[in-house]
Design a protein around this motif. Structure first.
Motif, mmCIF file in Angstrom:
data_model
loop_
_atom_site.group_PDB
_atom_site.id
_atom_site.type_symbol
_atom_site.label_atom_id
_atom_site.label_comp_id
_atom_site.label_asym_id
_atom_site.label_seq_id
_atom_site.Cartn_x
_atom_site.Cartn_y
_atom_site.Cartn_z
ATOM 1 N N PHE A 11 37.614 37.161 30.263
ATOM 2 C CA PHE A 11 37.204 37.191 31.670
ATOM 3 C C PHE A 11 35.703 37.003 31.762
ATOM 4 O O PHE A 11 34.957 37.605 30.998
ATOM 5 C CB PHE A 11 37.549 38.553 32.300
ATOM 6 C CG PHE A 11 38.999 38.853 32.385
ATOM 7 C CD1 PHE A 11 39.737 38.449 33.482
ATOM 8 C CD2 PHE A 11 39.637 39.554 31.378
ATOM 9 C CE1 PHE A 11 41.082 38.734 33.572
ATOM 10 C CE2 PHE A 11 40.981 39.840 31.448
ATOM 11 C CZ PHE A 11 41.706 39.434 32.550
ATOM 12 N N PHE A 12 35.277 36.185 32.724
ATOM 13 C CA PHE A 12 33.859 35.971 32.996
ATOM 14 C C PHE A 12 33.644 36.062 34.502
ATOM 15 O O PHE A 12 34.272 35.323 35.262
ATOM 16 C CB PHE A 12 33.394 34.590 32.492
ATOM 17 C CG PHE A 12 33.670 34.379 31.037
ATOM 18 C CD1 PHE A 12 32.790 34.849 30.085
ATOM 19 C CD2 PHE A 12 34.817 33.728 30.623
ATOM 20 C CE1 PHE A 12 33.050 34.667 28.730
ATOM 21 C CE2 PHE A 12 35.087 33.531 29.285
ATOM 22 C CZ PHE A 12 34.199 34.001 28.337
ATOM 23 N N PHE A 13 32.768 36.942 34.911
ATOM 24 C CA PHE A 13 32.452 37.115 36.336
ATOM 25 C C PHE A 13 30.957 36.900 36.499
ATOM 26 O O PHE A 13 30.162 37.642 35.932
ATOM 27 C CB PHE A 13 32.855 38.508 36.818
ATOM 28 C CG PHE A 13 34.295 38.840 36.559
ATOM 29 C CD1 PHE A 13 35.298 38.251 37.311
ATOM 30 C CD2 PHE A 13 34.648 39.708 35.547
ATOM 31 C CE1 PHE A 13 36.626 38.534 37.065
ATOM 32 C CE2 PHE A 13 35.975 40.003 35.291
ATOM 33 C CZ PHE A 13 36.964 39.414 36.055
ATOM 34 N N THR A 14 30.559 35.879 37.234
ATOM 35 C CA THR A 14 29.142 35.539 37.339
ATOM 36 C C THR A 14 28.513 35.942 38.666
ATOM 37 O O THR A 14 27.317 35.839 38.819
ATOM 38 C CB THR A 14 28.928 34.020 37.167
ATOM 39 O OG1 THR A 14 29.461 33.347 38.312
ATOM 40 C CG2 THR A 14 29.566 33.508 35.906
ATOM 41 N N GLY A 15 29.304 36.351 39.649
ATOM 42 C CA GLY A 15 28.794 36.606 40.982
ATOM 43 C C GLY A 15 28.957 35.401 41.885
ATOM 44 O O GLY A 15 28.992 35.520 43.100
ATOM 45 N N ASN A 18 34.516 33.259 39.264
ATOM 46 C CA ASN A 18 35.238 34.016 38.239
ATOM 47 C C ASN A 18 35.996 33.017 37.376
ATOM 48 O O ASN A 18 36.596 32.083 37.884
ATOM 49 C CB ASN A 18 36.228 34.987 38.872
ATOM 50 C CG ASN A 18 35.542 36.045 39.696
ATOM 51 O OD1 ASN A 18 34.381 36.362 39.490
ATOM 52 N ND2 ASN A 18 36.265 36.591 40.654
ATOM 53 N N THR A 20 38.761 32.854 34.041
ATOM 54 C CA THR A 20 39.596 33.499 33.033
ATOM 55 C C THR A 20 40.103 32.428 32.080
ATOM 56 O O THR A 20 40.308 31.283 32.473
ATOM 57 C CB THR A 20 40.803 34.236 33.655
ATOM 58 O OG1 THR A 20 41.597 33.310 34.377
ATOM 59 C CG2 THR A 20 40.348 35.354 34.568
ATOM 60 N N SER A 31 37.838 30.409 39.835
ATOM 61 C CA SER A 31 37.986 30.710 41.263
ATOM 62 C C SER A 31 36.638 31.055 41.878
ATOM 63 O O SER A 31 35.798 31.707 41.267
ATOM 64 C CB SER A 31 38.980 31.854 41.475
ATOM 65 O OG SER A 31 38.527 33.023 40.844
ATOM 66 N N THR A 32 36.458 30.559 43.079
ATOM 67 C CA THR A 32 35.301 30.864 43.912
ATOM 68 C C THR A 32 35.849 31.344 45.250
ATOM 69 O O THR A 32 37.038 31.176 45.511
ATOM 70 C CB THR A 32 34.419 29.619 44.129
ATOM 71 O OG1 THR A 32 35.197 28.625 44.797
ATOM 72 C CG2 THR A 32 33.899 29.067 42.819
ATOM 73 N N SER A 36 40.341 27.654 44.160
ATOM 74 C CA SER A 36 40.745 27.999 42.806
ATOM 75 C C SER A 36 41.201 26.732 42.094
ATOM 76 O O SER A 36 41.866 25.890 42.688
ATOM 77 C CB SER A 36 41.885 29.020 42.839
ATOM 78 O OG SER A 36 42.300 29.316 41.545
ATOM 79 N N ARG A 97 25.446 30.874 35.026
ATOM 80 C CA ARG A 97 25.663 31.568 36.299
ATOM 81 C C ARG A 97 26.308 30.673 37.350
ATOM 82 O O ARG A 97 27.111 31.118 38.145
ATOM 83 C CB ARG A 97 24.325 32.096 36.807
ATOM 84 C CG ARG A 97 24.445 32.977 37.998
ATOM 85 C CD ARG A 97 23.121 33.673 38.287
ATOM 86 N NE ARG A 97 23.283 34.489 39.452
ATOM 87 C CZ ARG A 97 22.835 34.166 40.655
ATOM 88 N NH1 ARG A 97 22.181 33.038 40.816
ATOM 89 N NH2 ARG A 97 23.043 34.952 41.674
ATOM 90 N N SER A 127 45.521 34.603 39.756
ATOM 91 C CA SER A 127 45.616 35.690 40.727
ATOM 92 C C SER A 127 46.587 35.333 41.828
ATOM 93 O O SER A 127 47.055 34.255 41.958
ATOM 94 C CB SER A 127 44.253 35.966 41.335
ATOM 95 O OG SER A 127 43.659 34.792 41.819
#
Length: 127
Positions: A11-15, A18, A20, A31-32, A36, A97, A127
């Protein structure tokens, strides 16, 4: 395979987005807010599969998932020994990022791979 490894997901969440990565079928889900995309590597008309879950450093050049480098806004990963048709390949990806850079590199000179994108394929990371 140990029971705690039945779902091998990075999992990577950059703000900003996301990401996976399902290690078993090498499926990315990006996904933004409001969109997605799902994509995965293919070679010679068949989907690539993730590396085996081995922990023997002498087997096929060591651990299959490697963190190459990590900085504040960069994650650089290498996945070796992926199975693509009758070939093995490496999947290299960098996550910043605001963007993702993904490459599929075959172990043989005649290797020809690409990425398939679809919204209809589902995996654990969706998701």
């Amino acid at each position: 395979m140990p029971s705690n490894n039945h779902k091998r997901i990075l999992f990577f969440f950059t703000g900003i987005f996301n990401l996976t990565l399902d290690m078993d079928n090498l499926m990315f889900n990006l996904s933004t807010p409001g969109s997605s995309r799902t994509f995965w590597p293919r070679a010679l008309g068949s989907d690539c599969q993730g590396p085996q879950d081995v922990h023997d450093s002498d087997f096929l050049r060591g651990y299959p998932v490697r963190l190459v480098r990590q900085r504040r806004y960069l994650h650089h990963w290498l996945i070796v020994n992926a199975s693509c048709a009758d070939n093995t390949a490496s999947l290299e990806f960098r996550i910043w990022r605001k963007c993702v850079d993904v490459h599929l590199i075959g172990d043989q000179p005649q290797f020809s791979g690409n990425f398939q994108e679809s919204s209809g394929r589902t995996g654990y990371g969706d998701s």
